[in-house]
Design an enzyme around this catalytic site. Sequence first.
Site, PDB file in Angstrom:
ATOM      1  N   HIS A  77      22.417  18.397  60.232  1.00  0.00           N
ATOM      2  CA  HIS A  77      21.992  16.992  60.259  1.00  0.00           C
ATOM      3  C   HIS A  77      23.211  16.097  60.354  1.00  0.00           C
ATOM      4  O   HIS A  77      24.260  16.374  59.763  1.00  0.00           O
ATOM      5  CB  HIS A  77      21.126  16.638  59.043  1.00  0.00           C
ATOM      6  CG  HIS A  77      21.813  16.710  57.716  1.00  0.00           C
ATOM      7  ND1 HIS A  77      22.626  15.712  57.236  1.00  0.00           N
ATOM      8  CD2 HIS A  77      21.790  17.662  56.746  1.00  0.00           C
ATOM      9  CE1 HIS A  77      23.073  16.038  56.023  1.00  0.00           C
ATOM     10  NE2 HIS A  77      22.582  17.221  55.706  1.00  0.00           N
ATOM     11  N   ASP A  79      23.268  12.698  59.606  1.00  0.00           N
ATOM     12  CA  ASP A  79      23.329  11.548  58.698  1.00  0.00           C
ATOM     13  C   ASP A  79      23.960  11.934  57.373  1.00  0.00           C
ATOM     14  O   ASP A  79      24.020  13.117  56.995  1.00  0.00           O
ATOM     15  CB  ASP A  79      21.939  10.953  58.477  1.00  0.00           C
ATOM     16  CG  ASP A  79      20.959  11.915  57.825  1.00  0.00           C
ATOM     17  OD1 ASP A  79      20.948  13.109  58.200  1.00  0.00           O
ATOM     18  OD2 ASP A  79      20.197  11.485  56.933  1.00  0.00           O
ATOM     19  N   ASP A 109      28.821  17.949  53.769  1.00  0.00           N
ATOM     20  CA  ASP A 109      27.366  17.841  53.996  1.00  0.00           C
ATOM     21  C   ASP A 109      27.070  16.925  55.174  1.00  0.00           C
ATOM     22  O   ASP A 109      26.727  15.776  54.960  1.00  0.00           O
ATOM     23  CB  ASP A 109      26.721  17.318  52.717  1.00  0.00           C
ATOM     24  CG  ASP A 109      25.224  17.298  52.761  1.00  0.00           C
ATOM     25  OD1 ASP A 109      24.643  17.983  53.619  1.00  0.00           O
ATOM     26  OD2 ASP A 109      24.616  16.590  51.942  1.00  0.00           O
ATOM     27  N   GLU A 141      17.899  13.446  57.899  1.00  0.00           N
ATOM     28  CA  GLU A 141      17.601  14.549  56.976  1.00  0.00           C
ATOM     29  C   GLU A 141      17.682  14.085  55.537  1.00  0.00           C
ATOM     30  O   GLU A 141      16.858  14.469  54.705  1.00  0.00           O
ATOM     31  CB  GLU A 141      18.573  15.715  57.215  1.00  0.00           C
ATOM     32  CG  GLU A 141      18.267  16.975  56.439  1.00  0.00           C
ATOM     33  CD  GLU A 141      18.898  17.033  55.028  1.00  0.00           C
ATOM     34  OE1 GLU A 141      18.548  17.953  54.248  1.00  0.00           O
ATOM     35  OE2 GLU A 141      19.748  16.159  54.723  1.00  0.00           O
ATOM     36  N   GLU A 142      18.682  13.262  55.243  1.00  0.00           N
ATOM     37  CA  GLU A 142      18.948  12.894  53.849  1.00  0.00           C
ATOM     38  C   GLU A 142      17.823  12.078  53.222  1.00  0.00           C
ATOM     39  O   GLU A 142      17.708  12.016  52.007  1.00  0.00           O
ATOM     40  CB  GLU A 142      20.266  12.116  53.745  1.00  0.00           C
ATOM     41  CG  GLU A 142      21.520  12.926  54.061  1.00  0.00           C
ATOM     42  CD  GLU A 142      21.870  13.941  52.981  1.00  0.00           C
ATOM     43  OE1 GLU A 142      21.087  14.089  52.009  1.00  0.00           O
ATOM     44  OE2 GLU A 142      22.918  14.595  53.108  1.00  0.00           O
ATOM     45  N   GLU A 169      23.933  24.094  55.982  1.00  0.00           N
ATOM     46  CA  GLU A 169      24.187  23.332  54.749  1.00  0.00           C
ATOM     47  C   GLU A 169      25.252  24.041  53.911  1.00  0.00           C
ATOM     48  O   GLU A 169      25.440  25.262  54.016  1.00  0.00           O
ATOM     49  CB  GLU A 169      22.901  23.188  53.938  1.00  0.00           C
ATOM     50  CG  GLU A 169      21.847  22.293  54.562  1.00  0.00           C
ATOM     51  CD  GLU A 169      22.056  20.821  54.253  1.00  0.00           C
ATOM     52  OE1 GLU A 169      23.076  20.472  53.648  1.00  0.00           O
ATOM     53  OE2 GLU A 169      21.176  20.026  54.641  1.00  0.00           O
ATOM     54  N   HIS A 362      27.825  14.447  48.375  1.00  0.00           N
ATOM     55  CA  HIS A 362      27.286  13.204  47.806  1.00  0.00           C
ATOM     56  C   HIS A 362      28.190  12.624  46.719  1.00  0.00           C
ATOM     57  O   HIS A 362      27.831  11.626  46.098  1.00  0.00           O
ATOM     58  CB  HIS A 362      25.877  13.405  47.215  1.00  0.00           C
ATOM     59  CG  HIS A 362      24.848  13.854  48.199  1.00  0.00           C
ATOM     60  ND1 HIS A 362      23.494  13.844  47.922  1.00  0.00           N
ATOM     61  CD2 HIS A 362      24.959  14.331  49.466  1.00  0.00           C
ATOM     62  CE1 HIS A 362      22.811  14.303  48.962  1.00  0.00           C
ATOM     63  NE2 HIS A 362      23.697  14.609  49.920  1.00  0.00           N
TER      64      HIS A 362
END
Length: 390
Positions: A77, A79, A109, A141-142, A169, A362
């Site tokens: 992903h 984003d 990520d 995705e997030e 991931e 994150h």
Amino acid sequence: MTQDSRPSPRALGLAQALVRMDTVSANSNLALIHFVRDELAKLGVKSRLTFNAERTKANLFATLGEGKPAGVILSGHTDTVPWDGQDWSADPLSGEVHDGRLYGRGSADMKGFIAIAVAQAEAFLASDAPFAVHLAFSYEEEIGCFGVRELIADMREAGVKPLACIVGEPTSMVPAIAHKGVYRYKCCVRGKEAHSSLTPQSVNAIEMAARLVGKVRDMAEGFERDEPRYEGFDVPFSTASVGQFHGGIADNVVPRDAEFRYEFRDLPTADARAMQAQVEAHARTLEPAMKKVAPDAGFRFETICEIPSFLGSAQDPVTRLAQRLSGEQRTTLVAFGTEAGLFKNAGIPTVVCGPGSIVQAHQPDEYVSLEQLARCEAFMRGLAATRELG
């Protein structure tokens, strides 16, 4: 640091370039998508783009090895989560490399994986493998795995039937064969306002919402108390929690409106939609008393996201392939949600395996180690040299 513990200059350069692009989910990802499209176009590879309704975001799907009967998807992903309010020691978009790490939002990520996959495109094109490699890079995705649903639908429309999918991931390059689902909902409660001295003439939306919040909490305690354990997860039972609650305008006004948001994280052996049905059924038992006072009072539910759980197998050929390419004999389970469940539900055998650790994702000063990127690059080179799955 030895050369083997660092990715190639091209792979690292691509990773830095991607990290320097602001693709927070609220923003467009088109700069990144067009960048990857143009890199592949230099090799004569055409990309299929599928857009969101506003055409501000896109998925990219590209096949390396057109004409081969089937392929292996490398899924990532594009984003990232935001960094507002986090205490970073450098610009989150800097893409700095020091102390054996690539820093920046999305480095772990999961832009590192995407960059490694793109860097190996030429090797995949030159490969004698009997299968193609598909690059599948998604948006949003997030915030709910929204983009990949369009990507999978487009893939089906195009008649693409992959053999397997590897979702990159961050698993520290240990193949993961299961994760929980993530199901989030919003409950909007309509009551009837009144002066707080006249409560019998009102329906207190906050109080009614609180009764339903209590139901969610009771369910959470029931999962912890009664649900059969699924060993290998950090929390080996399903969970439920309320994340936001809003309501009321003044201390002396009985609130007409309230809303709260909550989620279920269900084991692969559980049923999150059945959990949500319990919440809605409980709400319906509360509504008759509310409607006696105000006929339009009641509960309304909105789905925020539904990310299905994922359950693969250590015996799946794609899992054995990931183990061989990563040099890992073990498999793992992960607590976070991914797009893997959606690919698996589309009938594609899937495994989750990528560089970096979710512990860094994150977080302020997010990073992926160069050693992990090098391991991922070795994985990709091995895939290009693979003659059969499993």
